[in-house]
Design a protein around this motif. Structure first.
Motif, mmCIF file in Angstrom:
data_model
loop_
_atom_site.group_PDB
_atom_site.id
_atom_site.type_symbol
_atom_site.label_atom_id
_atom_site.label_comp_id
_atom_site.label_asym_id
_atom_site.label_seq_id
_atom_site.Cartn_x
_atom_site.Cartn_y
_atom_site.Cartn_z
ATOM 1 N N LEU A 265 30.183 48.282 18.406
ATOM 2 C CA LEU A 265 29.579 48.097 19.648
ATOM 3 C C LEU A 265 28.310 46.432 20.375
ATOM 4 N N GLY A 266 27.837 46.323 18.861
ATOM 5 C CA GLY A 266 27.150 45.130 18.379
ATOM 6 C C GLY A 266 27.810 43.504 18.765
ATOM 7 N N ALA A 267 29.070 43.838 18.016
ATOM 8 C CA ALA A 267 29.814 42.880 18.170
ATOM 9 C C ALA A 267 30.335 42.527 19.749
ATOM 10 N N LEU A 268 31.101 43.874 20.134
ATOM 11 C CA LEU A 268 31.918 43.855 21.388
ATOM 12 C C LEU A 268 30.414 43.131 23.061
ATOM 13 N N ILE A 269 29.313 43.414 22.655
ATOM 14 C CA ILE A 269 28.833 43.072 23.498
ATOM 15 C C ILE A 269 27.965 41.427 23.408
ATOM 16 N N LEU A 270 28.700 41.216 21.911
ATOM 17 C CA LEU A 270 28.076 39.823 22.232
ATOM 18 C C LEU A 270 29.800 39.180 22.477
ATOM 19 N N GLY A 271 30.768 39.784 22.126
ATOM 20 C CA GLY A 271 31.618 38.485 22.842
ATOM 21 C C GLY A 271 31.868 38.688 24.535
ATOM 22 N N LEU A 272 31.420 39.707 24.990
ATOM 23 C CA LEU A 272 31.086 39.901 26.072
ATOM 24 C C LEU A 272 30.074 38.866 26.422
#
Length: 444
Positions: A265-272
């Motif tokens: 979830l954190g990786a997805l948020i950082l990507g966004l």
């Protein structure tokens, strides 16, 4: 038919390596070796039970037991997190954030390989992903700025292996599942050895920079404290993700599986947030995570089948008794196992090394008085060494593809860091508290 377990073990190993060298998938090779062992052994089965029925029963039982584990779900999640971070702008942020802080240290930007790999290892779990992600940014930059090419490649190869030692680690997850050792404790135990290895790499880079003026360009970029403070905003997202993923495990708030899910979830948020997460990036990350997870799971299933057959045929007991009869001291035993894994690392990838040897080696190591937790860290070091040994060193292949240098050049560049890793293995072996102190503190 073979009745001597030691001769049978040699036959099983010969079959296994025959299939591996023939190009057969590792999972199939392990299963074929197990089936060959069953067929070669004189089992004295009752007339009503055929050998193929017995093989089928063991296969089904071992397959179910090896994958019916909640802890195993952490594996694909950590792989997916690493794939997402690899394909987003995290590596650029790391480089930009570290440059102002490392420019005044002897060795200057060469330390970025060590620091960036250490940070990325703490959110990836994969050595190959760590090497590729950091290398795609640092190698070109270091080359353009006039840094010694061998030292740049060698430091990247050595530091890239930290992906297996600094938690979360895919190898630690697999070892924990197969050895029934706490994955959280393994993660905690890898912190000090990982920092020790990274620190030793940096000390060597400083030594080379001070003794060889050509290793580092004389021109020095100037950075003010304002520049350094501004660069922190590029490092905060990485440190925040590390704190969330590993902090939950260390504080006992999350299991490794829950931490892995939070990491995705954190990786997805950082990507966004970095505006680098597109549908194509997400699709590629997902497909690669599924492919890698399936490959590893298949190897685990094959290894579990071989492990159960090895135990059923009495091979583990026979080998343990034989080694015990040699009356080796505990440290001589570890020395012999270290040589064994160095040779094995030239032929197999790290995951295969662990799953193939653990059923036989672990009981011997425990009988010699070593902690299974400490041995897990030792085994991770051995896997790291296999990453930079020919001809199956994955990090060597990654570096070759990125640098267009021949294997001989890369091996010469990585050799000093190979020796440094062996030195750190010796230190951790002589002072096991380096790996055991934190887990004991956490439990206490």
């Amino acid at each position: 038919m073979i009745s001597d377990p030691l001769i049978l073990s040699v036959a099983v190993l010969a079959v296994m390596f025959f299939f591996l060298l023939s190009g057969l998938w590792i999972g199939f090779s392990l299963m074929a070796a197990a089936i060959a062992g069953m067929l070669l052994c004189d089992l004295n089965l009752p007339p009503t039970l055929s050998i193929w029925t017995k093989i089928g029963n063991i296969l089904v039982n071992s397959m179910w037991n090896s994958v019916n584990s909640w802890s195993l779900t952490a594996l694909p999640l950590f792989i997916l997190m690493g794939e997402l971070l690899y394909r987003t702008a995290i590596s650029d942020k790391l480089f930009n954030g570290l440059v102002p802080w490392l420019n005044r240290i002897p060795g200057k930007l060469l330390h970025i390989n060590v620091f960036a790999c250490s940070l990325f290892a703490a959110v990836s779990g994969s050595s190959a992903a760590t090497t590729a992600t950091v290398g795609k940014i640092t190698l070109n930059e270091l080359s353009k700025r006039g840094y010694d090419e061998k030292l740049a490649l060698g430091s990247l190869a050595g530091a890239g292996t930290l992906g297996f030692l600094i938690p979360p680690s895919l190898i630690m997850i697999i070892y924990g599942i197969l050895s029934d050792t706490s994955i959280g404790q393994l993660f905690i135990g890898g912190v000090f050895p990982g920092l020790l290895l990274a620190g030793t790499y940096s000390l060597y880079i400083m030594f080379r920079a001070l003794t060889d003026p050509k290793a580092v360009p004389a021109v020095q970029d100037r950075f003010t404290w304002a520049d350094r403070l501004k660069s922190i905003q590029d490092l905060v997202p990485v440190f925040a993700l590390i704190a969330v993923v590993l902090g939950g495990i260390y504080l006992g708030l999350t299991t490794p599986t829950e931490a892995a899910a939070i990491g995705v979830l954190g990786a997805l948020i950082l990507g966004l947030l970095f505006r680098s997460l597109t549908f194509e990036v997400f699709k590629d990350a997902l497909f690669n995570a599924v492919r890698t997870s399936t490959m590893i799971t298949f190897i685990i299933v094959g290894a579990a089948f071989l492990s159960q057959v090895v135990g059923f045929l009495g091979i583990t007991t026979a080998i343990s008794r034989y080694i015990a009869s040699l009356d080796l001291s505990p440290y001589l035993l570890i020395f012999v196992l270290g040589l064994f894994y160095l040779i094995l690392g030239m032929l197999l990838d790290g995951i295969s090394m662990v799953v193939m040897t653990l059923p036989i080696v672990l009981p011997i190591v425990i009988a010699a008085g070593f902690s299974p937790l400490w041995f897990g860290i030792f085994l991770v070091f051995m896997v790291e060494l296999s990453q930079i040994t020919p001809p199956v060193g994955f990090s060597i292949f990654v570096l070759q593809s990125m640098s267009d240098k021949d294997v001989g050049f890369i091996l010469r560049a990585t050799f000093p860091f190979f020796l440094i890793m062996i030195l750190v293995v010796v230190i951790v072996t002589l002072f096991p508290e380096i790996a055991l102190y934190l887990p004991r503190k956490m439990v206490g």
